[in-house]
Design an enzyme around this catalytic site. Structure first.
Site, mmCIF file in Angstrom:
data_model
loop_
_atom_site.group_PDB
_atom_site.id
_atom_site.type_symbol
_atom_site.label_atom_id
_atom_site.label_comp_id
_atom_site.label_asym_id
_atom_site.label_seq_id
_atom_site.Cartn_x
_atom_site.Cartn_y
_atom_site.Cartn_z
ATOM 1 N N LEU A 1 -11.028 -0.352 6.345
ATOM 2 C CA LEU A 1 -11.084 0.257 5.024
ATOM 3 C C LEU A 1 -11.295 1.765 5.118
ATOM 4 O O LEU A 1 -10.858 2.520 4.245
ATOM 5 C CB LEU A 1 -12.201 -0.375 4.197
ATOM 6 C CG LEU A 1 -12.207 -0.048 2.701
ATOM 7 C CD1 LEU A 1 -10.936 -0.536 2.022
ATOM 8 C CD2 LEU A 1 -13.434 -0.647 2.022
ATOM 9 N N HIS B 1 -6.352 5.397 13.789
ATOM 10 C CA HIS B 1 -5.760 5.357 12.453
ATOM 11 C C HIS B 1 -6.487 6.320 11.511
ATOM 12 O O HIS B 1 -5.862 7.038 10.735
ATOM 13 C CB HIS B 1 -5.815 3.934 11.874
ATOM 14 C CG HIS B 1 -4.730 3.046 12.363
ATOM 15 N ND1 HIS B 1 -4.832 2.341 13.531
ATOM 16 C CD2 HIS B 1 -3.508 2.752 11.847
ATOM 17 C CE1 HIS B 1 -3.713 1.648 13.709
ATOM 18 N NE2 HIS B 1 -2.899 1.880 12.707
ATOM 19 N N ASP C 1 -9.925 4.083 6.859
ATOM 20 C CA ASP C 1 -8.722 4.915 6.758
ATOM 21 C C ASP C 1 -7.900 4.576 5.519
ATOM 22 O O ASP C 1 -7.214 5.417 4.965
ATOM 23 C CB ASP C 1 -7.875 4.816 8.039
ATOM 24 C CG ASP C 1 -7.173 3.484 8.224
ATOM 25 O OD1 ASP C 1 -6.133 3.280 7.592
ATOM 26 O OD2 ASP C 1 -7.644 2.652 9.012
ATOM 27 N N GLN C 2 -8.005 3.324 5.031
ATOM 28 C CA GLN C 2 -7.208 2.923 3.878
ATOM 29 C C GLN C 2 -7.651 3.597 2.574
ATOM 30 O O GLN C 2 -6.836 3.764 1.659
ATOM 31 C CB GLN C 2 -7.252 1.399 3.704
ATOM 32 C CG GLN C 2 -6.542 0.642 4.818
ATOM 33 C CD GLN C 2 -6.653 -0.860 4.654
ATOM 34 O OE1 GLN C 2 -6.680 -1.389 3.549
ATOM 35 N NE2 GLN C 2 -6.735 -1.571 5.763
ATOM 36 N N GLN D 1 0.827 -1.213 0.000
ATOM 37 C CA GLN D 1 0.000 0.000 0.000
ATOM 38 C C GLN D 1 0.861 1.262 0.000
ATOM 39 O O GLN D 1 0.458 2.285 -0.547
ATOM 40 C CB GLN D 1 -0.945 -0.021 1.198
ATOM 41 C CG GLN D 1 -2.059 -1.053 1.044
ATOM 42 C CD GLN D 1 -2.998 -1.099 2.231
ATOM 43 O OE1 GLN D 1 -2.592 -0.876 3.374
ATOM 44 N NE2 GLN D 1 -4.264 -1.388 1.990
#
Length: 352
Positions: A288, A318, A290-291, A101
């Protein structure tokens, strides 16, 4: 030069990885202090140092402080990444998913490239390989960001030794999807995985317990996938993922096995996480949430859209940390988190 306080918010490796990734994308040098200050072993550990050196390699960066246990780093990128095959070996069970990532955006926003990553693929405190493949990448594909991953060998704690291959083409079309309200599961999948040196009954017991727990809630899985895989350390996992009726949103929940932890509990716990998420009636699960902040931010500035929002099952440190950090690199973006930490809430990404 940007000055980043690595102790802010969750105070772990996320601040470093996000800073590295966005620094390479925008060619912005930064200095980070207090790296992983809030962790039992502060400073750069092997998996973080691999991220630093990988980002430096693809961008020809100048480095200062890039050594084990260092709590300060200066990173000055010098060039855009070129399209080639890069190989990076963490040499521990450190997460290949988090390394992937970190490198995804610099490569996708230049010429693309191929990655061979070695280390942990199914380890605590990070998304497993299956999360990347079945949740994260399909969701970012709806933003126009395309990448493929394949698993050659699993890496469990403590030895790691896993190997994933990633193919990343240039990100050419930027779009924002339409998320339907809440999450209405259309298809549910059970993946039960064990290392090949463990008995098959573990595989079957994990899957059976997960299925029974789902059926009790009148949720019928579309498919049960049983996988035996090569690895240096023994390990097991149950991964539950679901696709929403809007065909865009996905959620995924992982439970890793360990010595003395019954196979039935592994399956039940993965499903329990899914059921807890469904109770919140939100769109995106906490990991997901924060991703996807980085790719959504890119989609907004590249697509001339004004804003995007979604609800999440839990506001985490996060998420709050990413919302604080991303606008320091992407000046056109403002991120608002509505709600209290630990509770469900709403995320708003806006163009200034």
């Amino acid at each position: 030069m940007l000055l980043i306080d690595g102790s802010y918010g969750e105070g772990g490796g996320q601040v470093l990885r996000t800073s590295l990734s966005l620094s390479v994308v925008f060619g912005k040098p930064f200095k980070i202090i207090n790296i992983r200050k809030n962790r039992p072993k502060p400073g750069l550990q092997p998996q973080h140092l691999t991220c630093v050196k990988a980002c430096a390699e693809i961008s020809g960066a100048e480095l200062k402080g890039a050594e084990l246990n260092s709590q300060e780093l200066i990173f000055i990128p010098k060039k855009k990444p070129i399209n080639k095959t890069y190989t990076f070996d963490i040499k521990t069970a450190g997460s290949t998913s988090l390394l992937f990532q970190t490198l995804l955006y610099p490569l996708a926003l230049s010429e693309g490239g191929e990655l061979i990553l070695k280390g942990g693929t199914h380890v605590p405190f990070s998304p497993p390989y299956h999360y990347l493949k079945y949740v994260f990448l399909p969701v970012v594909d709806s933003l126009g960001l395309k990448a493929e991953v394949s698993l050659e060998k699993a890496g469990f704690y403590p030895k790691g030794g896993g190997r994933i291959i990633a193919k990343i083409p240039p990100w050419e079309k930027f779009r924002l999807p339409k998320f339907a309200e809440g999450f209405d599961p259309e298809n549910i999948y059970i993946i039960s995985l064990i290392s090949e040196n463990l008995p098959s009954h573990i595989l079957e017991r994990q899957a059976k317990s997960a299925k029974e727990r789902l059926l009790k809630k009148k949720l019928k899985p579309k498919e049960e996938i049983l996988e035996k895989i090569k690895s240096d350390s023994p390990g097991t996992m149950v991964f539950i993922y679901s696709i929403d009726r809007d065909k865009v949103k996905r959620v995924g929940f992982t439970e890793l096995g360990r010595k003395g932890y019954p196979a039935e509990k592994v399956g039940e716990s993965a499903v329990a996480q899914f059921l807890e998420f469904l109770k919140t009636n939100t769109q995106i699960e906490k990991h997901l949430a924060d991703q996807i902040l980085i790719p959504i931010s890119f989609a907004i500035i590249k697509n001339n859209k004004k804003n995007f929002k979604y609800t999440t099952s839990k506001i985490t440190k996060h998420l709050l940390t990413q919302a604080w950090l991303i606008p320091q690199f992407i000046n056109e973006i403002n991120i608002k988190i509505l709600g209290k930490e630990g509770k469900s809430g709403e995320v708003k990404i806006e163009r200034k």
